[in-house]
Design a protein around this motif. Structure first.
Motif, PDB file in Angstrom:
ATOM      1  N   ALA A 202      50.717  27.859  34.579  1.00  0.00           N
ATOM      2  CA  ALA A 202      51.971  29.050  35.323  1.00  0.00           C
ATOM      3  C   ALA A 202      53.160  28.716  34.725  1.00  0.00           C
ATOM      4  O   ALA A 202      54.220  30.270  34.490  1.00  0.00           O
ATOM      5  CB  ALA A 202      51.554  27.966  37.049  1.00  0.00           C
ATOM      6  N   TYR A 205      53.178  31.128  32.271  1.00  0.00           N
ATOM      7  CA  TYR A 205      52.908  32.583  33.018  1.00  0.00           C
ATOM      8  C   TYR A 205      54.214  33.359  32.651  1.00  0.00           C
ATOM      9  O   TYR A 205      54.845  34.126  32.354  1.00  0.00           O
ATOM     10  CB  TYR A 205      51.797  32.819  33.642  1.00  0.00           C
ATOM     11  N   LEU A 269      52.747  20.734  41.166  1.00  0.00           N
ATOM     12  CA  LEU A 269      52.469  21.755  40.861  1.00  0.00           C
ATOM     13  C   LEU A 269      53.870  22.478  40.464  1.00  0.00           C
ATOM     14  O   LEU A 269      54.526  22.287  39.358  1.00  0.00           O
ATOM     15  CB  LEU A 269      51.783  22.426  41.545  1.00  0.00           C
ATOM     16  N   THR A 299      49.137  35.591  22.417  1.00  0.00           N
ATOM     17  CA  THR A 299      47.998  34.454  23.130  1.00  0.00           C
ATOM     18  C   THR A 299      48.376  32.907  21.875  1.00  0.00           C
ATOM     19  O   THR A 299      48.981  32.047  21.841  1.00  0.00           O
ATOM     20  CB  THR A 299      47.000  34.557  22.815  1.00  0.00           C
TER      21      THR A 299
ATOM     22  N   LYS C  15      42.775  41.206  20.066  1.00  0.00           N
ATOM     23  CA  LYS C  15      43.928  40.458  19.911  1.00  0.00           C
ATOM     24  C   LYS C  15      44.375  40.734  21.121  1.00  0.00           C
ATOM     25  O   LYS C  15      44.720  40.177  22.208  1.00  0.00           O
ATOM     26  CB  LYS C  15      45.233  40.763  19.009  1.00  0.00           C
ATOM     27  N   LYS C  18      42.049  39.323  24.323  1.00  0.00           N
ATOM     28  CA  LYS C  18      41.952  38.081  24.303  1.00  0.00           C
ATOM     29  C   LYS C  18      43.563  38.037  25.174  1.00  0.00           C
ATOM     30  O   LYS C  18      43.797  37.400  26.228  1.00  0.00           O
ATOM     31  CB  LYS C  18      42.469  37.466  22.891  1.00  0.00           C
ATOM     32  N   ASP C  19      44.747  39.244  24.802  1.00  0.00           N
ATOM     33  CA  ASP C  19      46.092  38.415  25.677  1.00  0.00           C
ATOM     34  C   ASP C  19      45.834  38.916  26.881  1.00  0.00           C
ATOM     35  O   ASP C  19      46.312  37.779  27.556  1.00  0.00           O
ATOM     36  CB  ASP C  19      46.875  39.296  24.575  1.00  0.00           C
ATOM     37  N   VAL C  22      43.769  36.830  28.943  1.00  0.00           N
ATOM     38  CA  VAL C  22      44.770  34.462  28.300  1.00  0.00           C
ATOM     39  C   VAL C  22      46.028  35.293  29.562  1.00  0.00           C
ATOM     40  O   VAL C  22      46.202  34.603  30.523  1.00  0.00           O
ATOM     41  CB  VAL C  22      45.616  34.529  27.695  1.00  0.00           C
ATOM     42  N   LYS C  23      46.129  36.244  29.971  1.00  0.00           N
ATOM     43  CA  LYS C  23      47.524  36.300  30.657  1.00  0.00           C
ATOM     44  C   LYS C  23      47.558  36.278  32.088  1.00  0.00           C
ATOM     45  O   LYS C  23      47.674  36.243  33.053  1.00  0.00           O
ATOM     46  CB  LYS C  23      48.346  38.199  30.046  1.00  0.00           C
ATOM     47  N   LEU C  26      46.575  33.001  32.957  1.00  0.00           N
ATOM     48  CA  LEU C  26      47.915  32.770  34.007  1.00  0.00           C
ATOM     49  C   LEU C  26      48.601  33.396  34.934  1.00  0.00           C
ATOM     50  O   LEU C  26      49.132  32.138  35.845  1.00  0.00           O
ATOM     51  CB  LEU C  26      48.506  32.215  32.621  1.00  0.00           C
ATOM     52  N   LEU C  27      48.574  34.492  35.244  1.00  0.00           N
ATOM     53  CA  LEU C  27      48.350  34.078  35.999  1.00  0.00           C
ATOM     54  C   LEU C  27      48.135  34.394  37.601  1.00  0.00           C
ATOM     55  O   LEU C  27      48.976  34.123  38.284  1.00  0.00           O
ATOM     56  CB  LEU C  27      48.345  36.480  36.232  1.00  0.00           C
ATOM     57  N   PHE C  29      46.640  31.498  37.591  1.00  0.00           N
ATOM     58  CA  PHE C  29      47.048  29.972  38.091  1.00  0.00           C
ATOM     59  C   PHE C  29      48.578  30.439  38.481  1.00  0.00           C
ATOM     60  O   PHE C  29      48.869  29.809  39.856  1.00  0.00           O
ATOM     61  CB  PHE C  29      47.599  29.126  36.268  1.00  0.00           C
ATOM     62  N   THR C  30      49.452  30.959  38.272  1.00  0.00           N
ATOM     63  CA  THR C  30      50.627  31.029  39.084  1.00  0.00           C
ATOM     64  C   THR C  30      50.711  31.572  40.213  1.00  0.00           C
ATOM     65  O   THR C  30      51.072  30.993  41.180  1.00  0.00           O
ATOM     66  CB  THR C  30      52.050  31.936  38.402  1.00  0.00           C
ATOM     67  N   LEU C  31      49.619  32.620  40.468  1.00  0.00           N
ATOM     68  CA  LEU C  31      49.648  32.978  41.988  1.00  0.00           C
ATOM     69  C   LEU C  31      48.748  31.717  42.901  1.00  0.00           C
ATOM     70  O   LEU C  31      49.450  31.427  43.993  1.00  0.00           O
ATOM     71  CB  LEU C  31      48.926  34.165  41.728  1.00  0.00           C
ATOM     72  N   LEU C  32      47.477  30.821  42.278  1.00  0.00           N
ATOM     73  CA  LEU C  32      46.936  30.024  43.135  1.00  0.00           C
ATOM     74  C   LEU C  32      48.139  29.303  43.145  1.00  0.00           C
ATOM     75  O   LEU C  32      49.090  28.878  44.532  1.00  0.00           O
ATOM     76  CB  LEU C  32      46.437  30.118  42.479  1.00  0.00           C
ATOM     77  N   SER C  33      49.005  28.762  42.337  1.00  0.00           N
ATOM     78  CA  SER C  33      50.402  27.919  42.011  1.00  0.00           C
ATOM     79  C   SER C  33      51.094  28.443  43.974  1.00  0.00           C
ATOM     80  O   SER C  33      51.916  28.104  44.387  1.00  0.00           O
ATOM     81  CB  SER C  33      51.455  27.570  41.056  1.00  0.00           C
ATOM     82  N   VAL C 317      69.391  31.347  27.752  1.00  0.00           N
ATOM     83  CA  VAL C 317      67.863  31.238  28.630  1.00  0.00           C
ATOM     84  C   VAL C 317      67.775  32.866  28.741  1.00  0.00           C
ATOM     85  O   VAL C 317      68.167  33.830  28.547  1.00  0.00           O
ATOM     86  CB  VAL C 317      68.620  31.516  30.248  1.00  0.00           C
ATOM     87  N   LYS C 318      66.118  32.941  28.039  1.00  0.00           N
ATOM     88  CA  LYS C 318      65.928  34.569  28.560  1.00  0.00           C
ATOM     89  C   LYS C 318      66.030  35.197  29.426  1.00  0.00           C
ATOM     90  O   LYS C 318      65.451  34.894  30.431  1.00  0.00           O
ATOM     91  CB  LYS C 318      64.030  34.359  27.838  1.00  0.00           C
TER      92      LYS C 318
END
Lengths: 404, 310, 318
Positions: A202, A205, A269, A299, C15, C18-19, C22-23, C26-27, C29-33, C317-318
C-alpha cells in the motif's frame, strides 16, 4: 561582535536543550528498564522458560504392603529442611517458579514407603515422590489435613503424629511460560506474513503510483485514522469479525492464534504504511528518472531501485511492528483469549507473553514479580530479533551493492 | 561539558528535594482519601453490604466526592504510599506492607473467619449449565462430579490452602467417588471450560489441578473474566452457546435475582468464604473500625481523620 | 529489419501489462488497508448507537446532548439507570493527550536530533537500539512503573508544595506516564526522518557560514518536518488510545469537570476498559458509545493535525 555573541547564546541554549532532552529520555527509559529488572530478575530461570504452565498433580496413597517405620538418616539438613524419621522424607519451604512459597521435597530415604505409592487416579499405577516435587497436602482419617500453606515444619509435625495417611497430593513444577513464548513467536511470524506485504504494498502504491488527488488523500486519511483507535476496540472487532471468519475457514472452535494475527495486522498497518512511505519519499527522484530513462518498467524501477534504498526505513517499521506485536495485550485478550496453554495449536486459544502478563496481573493478588520477569524476557527476545535483523539487512544490502 | 554538569546537578537537586519523606507525626487534619473498587467488583459488593451501605455497591453517586478507583493490587500499593488513605482488599492479599484494621473489635485472621466472629466476608459461588446442556455426556458427568467434589473435605483442603475459607464438609472424595464412575475412566482430551471471577482464579485452578488427577486427567481450560460472566457464560441464552461459553462459572458474590431467572437451584451453590479487610497506611494510628465508621467514611460524613480518631 | 523491432514492442507491451497488473495488486492492498477503518467503525457503531435509539430493556433511551455535555458518569445504580454522561471525560482526555504531547514532543524530537546528528556513531547505534527496545514493552509494564514510581513522585511533589494529592493518582501522573510511553515512538520516527535529510542541504548551510547548531535547528529539522509531524500524529494517537497504563494512575474520577492537574481524572479509554467484562446490558453498550466519541475525537485530531501539516508545507516531497 554582538551578532556573534547572540548566536553563541542561541547555540549554547539550543545545544543544552538538546543534551538535556536526550538525558531526560535516557534517564527515564533506563529507569523503567531498571525498575523492571529489579522486580523481575529474581525469578528468571531456565526452568521458568522451559516448563509447562500446568503442573501435574498426583493423588496417591500407600500400597497395601507398605507402612511407616523408622528411617534414620545420618544426613544433616541445614538448608531449612525438616525430616521425618517415621516416613523417611525431608521437606522445606521454598520459592516456586512464579514466586509463591511451596513445600518442596529435598530428600527421600531409599527405604521410605513413599517410594512405592499407589495412584488413586487414572493412569500409571505406581507413583513415587522425588526430590523437587511439591507437596500440596497430606490428608488423614480422623485428623485434619496438613496443608502446604501452613509450612513444612507443621506438615512434618502432623505427619509424624499419624500412623497412616489417607492420601498424599503432590505435584510437579508448573507455572512455566514455554507455551506463551511459542505462541508469541507464532504470532510474530504470522502477523508479519500478513502485514508486511499489504503494508509495504500500500505504501508503494501511495508514493509511486497514485496521483496526488483527493481520492489518494482520502485513502491516506482513512489509513491514518486507524492509528489512534485503542487496542480494545481492535480486540472487539477481531472477536466480531476475524473469529467467526477463522471458525468458518478452519476447524477452530473459538478465538485462535490466526484470528489474533489478523487483528494485529490491522493494528500494525498504519505504522508500517506510514514509515515505509516516509522512507520511500526520501529516495531521490533522480534514481527513478534514471532507471526509467534506461528503459526499465515502473515495476522494475520500484522494486529493484527504489525499494532497496528504502530498506532501512522498512526495517524500522518492521522492528516497531514486532515491538508492538509482542507488547500488545488488550486486543489479544479478546481476539485470542486468556487461557494459558502448554500444547500450542494455531487453531486454538493460547496466550502471548503480554497476555500472560495480563492474566497474572488480574489475579488477586497480582504477581508483579513474575510480570516483570516476563517483561525482561520480552526485552531479551526483542533485543535478539533487533540485532539479528540489523545484521541480516547489512549483509543483504552489501550484496546488492547499495551504499549506506 | 561544564554546562552539562551543571544541568545534571540541578536535576539531581530537584529530584532529591522531591524525594524527601513526609513528616513523622500523623497529621489528623488531612482529608481522608477514600479508595474503592469499581462497580463490577464482587469485593466491593461484599464490603458495602458488610458495612450496611449496600446501595453503594453499584451506585457511585452515593459515595463521597473525590474517591479513587483502583483494583485489588492498586489499593494495596496505594496504602503503602498514601498516608491518609483507606481502602479494602481480600484477606488473601494482605501482607506486612500495610496495616489491616480490626472490624468491630475482631482481628482479620483466618481463624476468626472460620469461627464466624469476623463479620466482613463474601461468598465464592459456582454456577453450572442446565442438565442436558453440555457438549457431551462425559463433560456433564465430569461437571456433576466436580460439583460433588466441591463439597468434600479434599476440596475444602485445597480452598484453605489457597487463602480462602472452605465451608465445613464431612465427606471425603473417597467416600462419594463411587457415585461418579466417569472419574475412573481415562478422560484425556476431554475439555471442561471454567470461567467467571478473576478473584477466584487461583483457587479455581488449584481445585481443577487437584480434581483432574482424581477424575481421569481431563483438560481444564480456565478463562476468567469477571463475576458477571459466571451467569452469562453458563446460563444466559444470548451468550452461553457462543464461542465464549463455559461449563462452570465462578462468582465472588451472591448471584443477583436477575441471574437466578430460569436457573435450577441445583445449578448453583457456594464453595467458600473470602474475608474482606479494611486497610490503612502503616503510620496511621487507627486500629479498629466499626461498620458505622466505615459507612460514614465512604459516604463522606467523616471528612478528615480527626473526625474519626477523636 | 522489421522483425528486429517486434520483440522490442512486445517487450514494451509486456512491461506495460506487468506494470498495470502490479499497480492493481498494490491498489487493492491500499483499498484493503483503508477499508479496515470502516469495519472497525461499523462494529462499534452498531453497538454504540443502541443506547440512544432503543429503550434499553425498559430503562429508557439515553439522551444524546446530556451524554455529551454532562458532568457525572452515572447517576444512579449501574444497570438500573440511563443517566450517563461523558462531557467531563472528553475534556480531561483532550487535556491529558495535548499536555502529554507538549511534554514528549520536544524531548522526543531533540533526542532524535541528538542520536541522528550529534552523538558519536557507536553511542547513536546503542541509543537507537535501546529506544526501539522500549517501544515493545507492554503497556501494562509502563502502568506498573507509573504506579510504582511516578505515583510516589507526584505524591511527594504535591506534599512538598503543600497540596494533598490522592496518593499521587492524578492528571499529572497520567500525563507523565503517557509522555514516557510516546517518547520512543516520536524519537524513532523523527530519527529516521532526520537521518534521511539530504546531506547537501546540511553542507550547503554550513558552507554559508551557519554554525552546526543553527544548521540543525533551522535547516535539518525544517527539512524533516514531514517525518517529525508524522511522529507527532502517531504519538498523540498512542496517547489518546492508551488504556491499561493510564488506568493504573488516573484514579477513576466519576463526576465533575476538573482542570486541576493534581486531582484524580478519567479518560475515555479508562472508562471503556472498566466495563468491558460484563457482556450485555446498557452498561456494556454504553462503552461502545464512548468508543464512538473517542473515534470522533481521534478523527478530528487527525484532520486538524494534517491540515496544519499541509499549511506548514513540505520540503523534498513528491
Amino acid at each position: 561582535m554582538s551578532m556573534l555573541n547572540k548566536r553563541k547564546v542561541y547555540d549554547i541554549t539550543m545545544q543544552s536543550l538538546t543534551y538535556l532532552s536526550s538525558i531526560v529520555s535516557i534517564v527515564v527509559l533506563l529507569a523503567i528498564v531498571f525498575f523492571v529488572f529489579q522486580k523481575g530478575y529474581r525469578l528468571i530461570s531456565w526452568d521458568l522458560i522451559t516448563h509447562n504452565y500446568q503442573s501435574v498433580t498426583y493423588t496417591a496413597d500407600l500400597k497395601e504392603d507398605q507402612e511407616s517405620g523408622t528411617f534414620i538418616s545420618t544426613k544433616t539438613f541445614d538448608d531449612g529442611s525438616f525430616y521425618s524419621t517415621k516416613w523417611g522424607i525431608a521437606i522445606k519451604d521454598d520459592e516456586n517458579l512464579i514466586g509463591g512459597t511451596s513445600v518442596f521435597i529435598t530428600y527421600v530415604h531409599p527405604d521410605s514407603p513413599l517410594n512405592a505409592l499407589n495412584n488413586k487416579g487414572v493412569g500409571i499405577e505406581d507413583l513415587s515422590v522425588d526430590v523437587d516435587y511439591q507437596i500440596i497436602r497430606v490428608a488423614f482419617d480422623g485428623a485434619s489435613s496438613a496443608l502446604a500453606i501452613h509450612g513444612a515444619e507443621h506438615m512434618i509435625e502432623v505427619w509424624d503424629s499419624q500412623d497412616s495417611f489417607r492420601e498424599l497430593e503432590f505435584s510437579t513444577t508448573g507455572g512455566g511460560i514455554r507455551g506463551s513464548i511459542i505462541t508469541t513467536l507464532y504470532l510474530i511470524v504470522l502477523t508479519l506474513i500478513f502485514a508486511l506485504p499489504i503494508g509495504v504494498g500500500a505504501a508503494i502504491y501511495l508514493t509511486e503510483y497514485a496521483k496526488n488527488n483527493r481520492f489518494t488523500r482520502f485513502l491516506r486519511q482513512m489509513i491514518e485514522t486507524l492509528t489512534g483507535i485503542p487496542s480494545i476496540i481492535y480486540g472487539l472487532m477481531g472477536l466480531a469479525v476475524f473469529v467467526p471468519l477463522t471458525i468458518r475457514l478452519t476447524d477452530a472452535t473459538g478465538a485462535n492464534i490466526i484470528s489474533g494475527a489478523l487483528t494485529l495486522t490491522v493494528i500494525l498497518l498504519p505504522v508500517i504504511i506510514r514509515t515505509t512511505e516516509e522512507s520511500l519519499k526520501v529516495v531521490p527522484d533522480d534514481y527513478r528518472y534514471a532507471s526509467l530513462a534506461l528503459g526499465a518498467s515502473q515495476t522494475q524501477t520500484t522494486f529493484k531501485v527504489v525499494l532497496p534504498n528504502a530498506t532501512a526505513g522498512i526495517l524500522t517499521a518492521t522492528l516497531l511492528a514486532i515491538g508492538r506485536i509482542i507488547g500488545e495485550s488488550a486486543a489479544l485478550v479478546f481476539a485470542i483469549g486468556t487461557a494459558v496453554k502448554d500444547d500450542i495449536r494455531l487453531t486454538e486459544k493460547s496466550t502471548s507473553l503480554a497476555v500472560h502478563i495480563w492474566s497474572m496481573m488480574t489475579d488477586e493478588p497480582a504477581n508483579i514479580e513474575l510480570s516483570s520477569t516476563i517483561a525482561l524476557i520480552i526485552l531479551a527476545i526483542v533485543l535478539v530479533l533487533n540485532i539479528s535483523i540489523k545484521l541480516l539487512s547489512k549483509r543483504m544490502l552489501r550484496k546488492q551493492g547499495v551504499k549506506k | 561539558m561544564k554546562k552539562l554538569f551543571g544541568i545534571i546537578l540541578l536535576t539531581l537537586a530537584l529530584t532529591l528535594s522531591a524525594c524527601t519523606n513526609a513528616e513523622d507525626t500523623f497529621d489528623e487534619t488531612k482529608n481522608i482519601t477514600v479508595y474503592t473498587r469499581d462497580t463490577t467488583s464482587g469485593t466491593r459488593a461484599g464490603f458495602m453490604e458488610g458495612i450496611g451501605f449496600a446501595d453503594a455497591a453499584t451506585n457511585d453517586s452515593l459515595l463521597v466526592e473525590g474517591f479513587v478507583i483502583k483494583d485489588n493490587t492498586g489499593i494495596m500499593t496505594s496504602m503503602t504510599t498514601d498516608q491518609f488513605g483507606i481502602g479494602y482488599v481480600s484477606l488473601s492479599s494482605v501482607n506486612d506492607t500495610i496495616k489491616p484494621l480490626s472490624f468491630e473489635g475482631v482481628e482479620p485472621t483466618l481463624a476468626n473467619v472460620i469461627n464466624d466472629t469476623y463479620g466482613l466476608k463474601r461468598p465464592f459461588m459456582w454456577m453450572v449449565r442446565d442438565a442436558g446442556d453440555y457438549s457431551s455426556e462425559t463433560v456433564e458427568a465430569l461437571v456433576n462430579a466436580f460439583v460433588a467434589f466441591l463439597g468434600t473435605t479434599d476440596a475444602q483442603d485445597i480452598i484453605n490452602n489457597n487463602g480462602a475459607i472452605g465451608l465445613n464438609a464431612t465427606q471425603s472424595w473417597d467416600d462419594i467417588k463411587a457415585n461418579h464412575p466417569v472419574t475412573q475412566q481415562d478422560n484425556t482430551g476431554v475439555v471442561v471450560r471454567f470461567g467467571g471471577s478473576d478473584s477466584i482464579q487461583k483457587v479455581a485452578e488449584a481445585l481443577t489441578n487437584s480434581f483432574t488427577s482424581k477424575a481421569g486427567n481431563f483438560t481444564a481450560e480456565h478463562d476468567h473474566t469477571g463475576s458477571g460472566d459466571a451467569y452469562k457464560r453458563t446460563q444466559d441464552p444470548a451468550i452461553k452457546d457462543t464461542s465464549v461459553g463455559k461449563d462452570v462459572g465462578f462468582a465472588s458474590r451472591y448471584f443477583k435475582d436477575a441471574e437466578k431467572v430460569g436457573v435450577e437451584t441445583s445449578d448453583f451453590g457456594q464453595l467458600a468464604w473470602d474475608a474482606i479487610v479494611a486497610i490503612v497506611h502503616k503510620d496511621n494510628p487507627l486500629n479498629n473500625v466499626t461498620a458505622d465508621d466505615l459507612k460514614k467514611i465512604y459516604e463522606g460524613t467523616y471528612a478528615t481523620w480527626s473526625d474519626l480518631l477523636d | 529489419m522489421q522483425h528486429v523491432e517486434i520483440p522490442v514492442i512486445k517487450q514494451h507491451k509486456e512491461k506495460r501489462i506487468k506494470d498495470r497488473f502490479v499497480k492493481i495488486i498494490l491498489l487493492s492492498f491500499t483499498l484493503l488497508s483503508s477499508s479496515f477503518i470502516f469495519i472497525v467503525a461499523g462494529t462499534i457503531l452498531v453497538k454504540g448507537v443502541t443506547p440512544f435509539i432503543t429503550n434499553n430493556n425498559g430503562l429508557g433511551s439515553v439522551s444524546f446532548i446530556p451524554f455529551l455535555t454532562g458532568d457525572t458518569w452515572l447517576i444512579g445504580e449501574s444497570f438500573h439507570s440511563n443517566l450517563y454522561s461523558i462531557g467531563f471525560i472528553i475534556a480531561s482526555t483532550l487535556m491529558i493527550a495535548l499536555l502529554s504531547l507538549v511534554v514528549s514532543f520536544p524531548i522526543g524530537v531533540l533526542t532524535a536530533l541528538f542520536i541522528a546528528k550529534v552523538a558519536p556513531k557507536k553511542l547513536a547505534n546503542i541509543l537507537r537500539t535501546v529506544i526501539e527496545l522500549l517501544a515493545s514493552i507492554p503497556s501494562i509494564i509502563y502502568g506498573l512503573f507509573g504506579a510504582g514510581i511516578i505515583l510516589n513522585l507526584v505524591y511527594n511533589f504535591s506534599a512538598a508544595i503543600g497540596y494533598q494529592s490522592k496518593g499521587g493518582n492524578s492528571m499529572l501522573a497520567s500525563i507523565l506516564v503517557l509522555a514516557i510511553m510516546t517518547i520512543p515512538t516520536i524519537t524513532s520516527i523523527s530519527e529516521v526522518a532526520i537521518r534521511s535529510v539530504d546531506k547537501n542541504l546540511e553542507e550547503g548551510s554550513l558552507a554559508l557560514g551557519a554554525s552546526k547548531t543553527q544548521t540543525h535547528f533551522k535547516v535539518v529539522l525544517f527539512a524533516a518536518k514531514s517525518g517529525i509531524f508524522t511522529s507527532a500524529i502517531l504519538g498523540i494517537g498512542r496517547a489518546l488510545g492508551e488504556a491499561t497504563a493510564v488506568s493504573l494512575v488516573a484514579g477513576g474520577r466519576r463526576s465533575g469537570y476538573s482542570f486541576d492537574l493534581l486531582d484524580t481524572t478519567s479518560t475515555l479509554t479508562t472508562i471503556m476498559l472498566e466495563g468491558m467484562k460484563e457482556t450485555i446490558g446498557l452498561d456494556y453498550d454504553i462503552r461502545f458509545s464512548v468508543g464512538i466519541v473517542l473515534i470522533v475525537v481521534i478523527i478530528l485530531t487527525n484532520i486538524i493535525l494534517n491540515f496544519v501539516k499541509r499549511k506548514v508545507g513540505n520540503v523534498n516531497v513528491k
